[in-house]
Design a protein around this motif. Structure first.
Motif, PDB file in Angstrom:
ATOM      1  N   ARG A  15       7.580   7.161   6.386  1.00 31.73           N
ATOM      2  CA  ARG A  15       7.730   5.714   6.531  1.00 31.73           C
ATOM      3  C   ARG A  15       8.599   5.146   5.400  1.00 31.73           C
TER       4      ARG A  15
ATOM      5  N   ALA B 157      12.093   5.921   6.281  1.00 34.90           N
ATOM      6  CA  ALA B 157      12.593   5.046   7.344  1.00 34.90           C
ATOM      7  C   ALA B 157      12.926   3.661   6.798  1.00 34.90           C
TER       8      ALA B 157
ATOM      9  N   ALA C 157      16.552   2.064   7.244  1.00 37.78           N
ATOM     10  CA  ALA C 157      16.743   0.817   8.000  1.00 37.78           C
ATOM     11  C   ALA C 157      17.345  -0.273   7.118  1.00 37.78           C
TER      12      ALA C 157
ATOM     13  N   LEU D 189       8.363  -2.011   8.849  1.00 33.73           N
ATOM     14  CA  LEU D 189       7.950  -0.741   8.241  1.00 33.73           C
ATOM     15  C   LEU D 189       7.281  -0.976   6.889  1.00 33.73           C
TER      16      LEU D 189
ATOM     17  N   ASP E 187       4.907   1.046  16.422  1.00 39.15           N
ATOM     18  CA  ASP E 187       6.003   1.979  16.148  1.00 39.15           C
ATOM     19  C   ASP E 187       6.855   2.178  17.398  1.00 39.15           C
TER      20      ASP E 187
ATOM     21  N   LEU F 175      10.605   1.250  17.573  1.00 43.45           N
ATOM     22  CA  LEU F 175      11.518   2.355  17.868  1.00 43.45           C
ATOM     23  C   LEU F 175      12.538   1.919  18.914  1.00 43.45           C
TER      24      LEU F 175
ATOM     25  N   SER G 217      21.178   4.008  10.555  1.00 44.05           N
ATOM     26  CA  SER G 217      20.180   3.494  11.500  1.00 44.05           C
ATOM     27  C   SER G 217      19.690   4.601  12.423  1.00 44.05           C
TER      28      SER G 217
ATOM     29  N   ALA H 286      16.932   6.345  10.782  1.00 42.93           N
ATOM     30  CA  ALA H 286      15.685   5.585  10.932  1.00 42.93           C
ATOM     31  C   ALA H 286      15.073   5.821  12.310  1.00 42.93           C
TER      32      ALA H 286
ATOM     33  N   ILE I 195      13.368   9.215  12.444  1.00 38.63           N
ATOM     34  CA  ILE I 195      12.103   9.200  11.707  1.00 38.63           C
ATOM     35  C   ILE I 195      11.030   8.472  12.509  1.00 38.63           C
ATOM     36  N   LEU I 196      11.411   7.370  13.189  1.00 38.84           N
ATOM     37  CA  LEU I 196      10.421   6.629  13.984  1.00 38.84           C
ATOM     38  C   LEU I 196       9.900   7.481  15.141  1.00 38.84           C
TER      39      LEU I 196
END
Lengths: 195, 195
Positions: free
Chosen positions: B42, B45, B49, B96, B123, B127, B174, B177, B180-181
């Protein structure tokens, strides 16, 4: 003495086992309901995804005027983003069709964890794919409608009205598929939690 | 007779309760591990982001030549898609940051279902938002790099090289990110399943 022990014992056993027998039936009720809604929503998502792909594939317009050397035609394969959209939406539709048996498994066995876990992981991945295709195509459709002054990109929808309407419809249909996929992931997450 | 019943009883009780006591400790181990990885991912991310939003916001280039009435300048707010990208990435980064306390709750109490369910649902929604922003911006960046012959949109990256590099970097950040999400959703789904 032995009788009183037996009585206490049987009541203890009854207390101990009663929830174990009753809970699956009670919890299975709403889990089965969620699984049936999951199946129906999946059918809707298939229709939306394949409809979007078909609409985009059929989007093709030839203008009624032409010069000596050139005919004005717009089709989805003029723009790479629309090709990506068509291919991705077809893949998402195909995945959703293949996921139907797993959805049926969760209806028949509401407590099957493997099938739900499989579905939520792949649903998340294909949700990302569908969202990527839908919003990339939306960005291009916006540009086709409005153009951009700063970068000197002219709106092509003034000429290609039918083409623009078809592609806009395809984008809307794909966004419906995206919303349904989000619902599917959320519902599976709710059904996955303990009890 | 009564003694033999007692012995059988105590062994039955021992069999019945032993897993109930032992299992949370054993299952809690890998769930706590997942929760810690969740927290670290997190943080990554958030960096990706907010880094994407900052890079896009800072992307600004003035060309060294100008005419009497016009100066050539490119910045993110010339293109509505990049504005959408900047705003959405900032919102995702903010979400986040706000989700960190819930991630800490799942570390402290690995069996807390509410926090995990809350996290997986939000999430999934964010996402979708992040993917939409990333791929819409990617579609525009592609167009800026390559242009499009059919619709007569010229590549602007020939002139605005620095601007194009900055926006491309923001899109890549991005997409990190987004990946990761996806991992976060999948990990939470695995941790949500029974046992």
């Amino acid at each position: 003495m032995s009788i009183s022990i037996d009585a206490a014992e049987s009541s203890k056993v009854a207390k101990g086992t009663a929830p174990l027998v009753a809970r699956p039936a009670a919890a299975g009720g709403w889990k089965k309901g969620l699984a049936i809604i999951d199946f129906v929503l999946r059918l809707g998502a298939i229709a939306a995804a394949l409809g979007a792909a078909a609409t985009m594939g059929a989007a093709d317009q030839v203008l009624p005027f032409f010069t000596q050397f050139f005919q004005f035609e717009a089709s989805y394969d003029d723009l790479p983003t629309f090709q990506f959209f068509l291919i991705t939406m077809a893949i998402v539709g195909g995945y959703l069709v293949l996921s139907l048996p797993f959805s049926v498994v969760t209806i028949i066995r509401p407590h099957a964890i493997g099938a739900r876990l499989f579905l939520i992981i792949l649903d998340t991945v294909f949700l990302s794919l569908a969202t990527a295709a839908a919003s990339a195509a939306a960005a291009i459709v916006y540009l086709a409608h409005n153009g951009n002054q700063s970068s000197n990109w002219l709106a092509i929808c003034n000429q290609f009205t039918d083409f623009c309407q078809a592609t806009s419809g395809a984008v809307v249909s794909s966004l419906v598929a995206v919303v349904i996929l989000v619902l599917l992931v959320v519902m599976t997450a709710v059904a996955l939690r303990k009890h």
